[in-house]
Scaffold this motif. Structure first.
Motif, PDB file in Angstrom:
ATOM      1  N   VAL A  21      38.545 108.299  30.816  1.00 31.67           N
ATOM      2  CA  VAL A  21      39.640 107.392  31.174  1.00 31.67           C
ATOM      3  C   VAL A  21      40.839 107.623  30.259  1.00 31.67           C
ATOM      4  N   GLN A  22      40.592 107.778  28.966  1.00 34.26           N
ATOM      5  CA  GLN A  22      41.683 108.024  28.024  1.00 34.26           C
ATOM      6  C   GLN A  22      42.407 109.327  28.351  1.00 34.26           C
ATOM      7  N   ALA A  23      41.670 110.349  28.726  1.00 35.07           N
ATOM      8  CA  ALA A  23      42.287 111.625  29.094  1.00 35.07           C
ATOM      9  C   ALA A  23      43.133 111.474  30.354  1.00 35.07           C
ATOM     10  N   GLN A  24      42.640 110.710  31.310  1.00 30.39           N
ATOM     11  CA  GLN A  24      43.394 110.485  32.542  1.00 30.39           C
ATOM     12  C   GLN A  24      44.668 109.682  32.272  1.00 30.39           C
ATOM     13  N   VAL A  25      44.579 108.709  31.397  1.00 27.62           N
ATOM     14  CA  VAL A  25      45.757 107.917  31.033  1.00 27.62           C
ATOM     15  C   VAL A  25      46.773 108.800  30.304  1.00 27.62           C
ATOM     16  N   ALA A  26      46.298 109.639  29.401  1.00 28.61           N
ATOM     17  CA  ALA A  26      47.199 110.537  28.684  1.00 28.61           C
ATOM     18  C   ALA A  26      47.908 111.486  29.645  1.00 28.61           C
ATOM     19  N   LEU A  27      47.182 112.013  30.612  1.00 28.16           N
ATOM     20  CA  LEU A  27      47.785 112.900  31.608  1.00 28.16           C
ATOM     21  C   LEU A  27      48.827 112.159  32.437  1.00 28.16           C
ATOM     22  N   ALA A  28      48.513 110.948  32.856  1.00 28.35           N
ATOM     23  CA  ALA A  28      49.466 110.152  33.634  1.00 28.35           C
ATOM     24  C   ALA A  28      50.714 109.848  32.810  1.00 28.35           C
ATOM     25  N   ASN A  29      50.535 109.559  31.519  1.00 28.10           N
ATOM     26  CA  ASN A  29      51.687 109.306  30.649  1.00 28.10           C
ATOM     27  C   ASN A  29      52.565 110.543  30.509  1.00 28.10           C
ATOM     28  N   MET A  30      51.951 111.701  30.366  1.00 27.82           N
ATOM     29  CA  MET A  30      52.726 112.941  30.247  1.00 27.82           C
ATOM     30  C   MET A  30      53.469 113.244  31.539  1.00 27.82           C
ATOM     31  N   GLN A  31      52.843 113.001  32.679  1.00 30.80           N
ATOM     32  CA  GLN A  31      53.509 113.222  33.958  1.00 30.80           C
ATOM     33  C   GLN A  31      54.697 112.282  34.116  1.00 30.80           C
ATOM     34  N   GLU A  32      54.519 111.033  33.703  1.00 32.56           N
ATOM     35  CA  GLU A  32      55.618 110.068  33.775  1.00 32.56           C
ATOM     36  C   GLU A  32      56.746 110.472  32.833  1.00 32.56           C
ATOM     37  N   LEU A  33      56.387 110.912  31.633  1.00 32.41           N
ATOM     38  CA  LEU A  33      57.395 111.369  30.667  1.00 32.41           C
ATOM     39  C   LEU A  33      58.197 112.530  31.240  1.00 32.41           C
ATOM     40  N   LEU A  34      57.510 113.503  31.791  1.00 30.53           N
ATOM     41  CA  LEU A  34      58.187 114.668  32.359  1.00 30.53           C
ATOM     42  C   LEU A  34      59.116 114.257  33.489  1.00 30.53           C
ATOM     43  N   SER A  35      58.659 113.352  34.322  1.00 29.60           N
ATOM     44  CA  SER A  35      59.484 112.872  35.428  1.00 29.60           C
ATOM     45  C   SER A  35      60.734 112.153  34.918  1.00 29.60           C
ATOM     46  N   LYS A  36      60.566 111.288  33.925  1.00 33.68           N
ATOM     47  CA  LYS A  36      61.709 110.561  33.363  1.00 33.68           C
ATOM     48  C   LYS A  36      62.688 111.494  32.677  1.00 33.68           C
ATOM     49  N   VAL A  37      62.162 112.427  31.888  1.00 33.27           N
ATOM     50  CA  VAL A  37      63.030 113.375  31.183  1.00 33.27           C
ATOM     51  C   VAL A  37      63.833 114.188  32.194  1.00 33.27           C
ATOM     52  N   THR A  38      63.156 114.672  33.203  1.00 33.64           N
ATOM     53  CA  THR A  38      63.835 115.468  34.219  1.00 33.64           C
ATOM     54  C   THR A  38      64.936 114.664  34.892  1.00 33.64           C
ATOM     55  N   ASP A  39      64.615 113.456  35.302  1.00 29.07           N
ATOM     56  CA  ASP A  39      65.582 112.615  35.998  1.00 29.07           C
ATOM     57  C   ASP A  39      66.747 112.225  35.096  1.00 29.07           C
ATOM     58  N   LYS A  40      66.443 111.660  33.944  1.00 27.42           N
ATOM     59  CA  LYS A  40      67.494 111.166  33.048  1.00 27.42           C
ATOM     60  C   LYS A  40      68.378 112.293  32.516  1.00 27.42           C
ATOM     61  N   CYS A  41      67.762 113.371  32.068  1.00 30.21           N
ATOM     62  CA  CYS A  41      68.547 114.457  31.490  1.00 30.21           C
ATOM     63  C   CYS A  41      69.365 115.180  32.560  1.00 30.21           C
ATOM     64  N   PHE A  42      68.826 115.304  33.754  1.00 25.57           N
ATOM     65  CA  PHE A  42      69.591 115.927  34.832  1.00 25.57           C
ATOM     66  C   PHE A  42      70.824 115.070  35.147  1.00 25.57           C
ATOM     67  N   LYS A  43      70.617 113.764  35.297  1.00 28.66           N
ATOM     68  CA  LYS A  43      71.742 112.872  35.601  1.00 28.66           C
ATOM     69  C   LYS A  43      72.785 112.880  34.487  1.00 28.66           C
ATOM     70  N   LYS A  44      72.326 112.952  33.243  1.00 25.21           N
ATOM     71  CA  LYS A  44      73.242 112.919  32.107  1.00 25.21           C
ATOM     72  C   LYS A  44      73.992 114.232  31.924  1.00 25.21           C
ATOM     73  N   CYS A  45      73.309 115.341  32.122  1.00 29.58           N
ATOM     74  CA  CYS A  45      73.866 116.635  31.712  1.00 29.58           C
ATOM     75  C   CYS A  45      74.463 117.471  32.841  1.00 29.58           C
ATOM     76  N   ILE A  46      73.978 117.315  34.036  1.00 32.01           N
ATOM     77  CA  ILE A  46      74.434 118.173  35.130  1.00 32.01           C
ATOM     78  C   ILE A  46      75.427 117.380  35.986  1.00 32.01           C
ATOM     79  N   THR A  47      76.696 117.594  35.715  1.00 31.44           N
ATOM     80  CA  THR A  47      77.722 116.843  36.441  1.00 31.44           C
ATOM     81  C   THR A  47      78.093 117.501  37.766  1.00 31.44           C
ATOM     82  N   SER A  48      77.997 118.822  37.822  1.00 32.57           N
ATOM     83  CA  SER A  48      78.298 119.531  39.078  1.00 32.57           C
ATOM     84  C   SER A  48      77.262 120.633  39.278  1.00 32.57           C
ATOM     85  N   PRO A  49      76.176 120.317  40.010  1.00 24.91           N
ATOM     86  CA  PRO A  49      75.105 121.299  40.217  1.00 24.91           C
ATOM     87  C   PRO A  49      75.622 122.572  40.885  1.00 24.91           C
ATOM     88  N   GLY A  50      75.083 123.685  40.461  1.00 23.32           N
ATOM     89  CA  GLY A  50      75.428 124.983  41.031  1.00 23.32           C
ATOM     90  C   GLY A  50      74.225 125.896  41.007  1.00 23.32           C
TER      91      GLY A  50
END
Length: 90
Positions: A21-50
């Motif tokens: 269970v702890q391993a599954q929770v850790a994996l879910a946390n990492m997936q959520e982190l990756l999703s948040k980082v991708t979303d937040k950093c993309f919105k913050k840094c990429i003003t005009s996608p190309g």
């Protein structure tokens, strides 16, 4: 698993379930982190996608991801220490 089945498990079996269970929770946390980082950093840094990233976009994404990872690591470390203290009190 119902309460009767849980009660009949050995302590080693219970520990194995807890580790799974702890391993599954850790994996879910990492997936959520990756999703948040991708979303937040993309919105913050990429003003005009190309078709490619400019050097300023790459630097912004790198710094953004570094900040997120630092915060995540700090939070995880403090949370783990707190859990250990609470387990020590039991």
């Amino acid at each position: 698993m119902d309460s009767n089945q849980l009660a009949s498990l050995t302590s080693a079996q219970k520990e194995e379930i807890m580790q799974t269970v702890q391993a599954q929770v850790a994996l879910a946390n990492m997936q959520e982190l990756l999703s948040k980082v991708t979303d937040k950093c993309f919105k913050k840094c990429i003003t005009s996608p190309g078709s490619s990233l400019g050097s300023s976009d790459q630097k912004c994404i790198s710094l953004c991801m570094d900040r997120y990872m630092d915060c995540f690591n700090l939070t995880s470390r403090v949370y783990t220490q707190r859990l250990q203290r609470e387990r020590g009190r039991m």
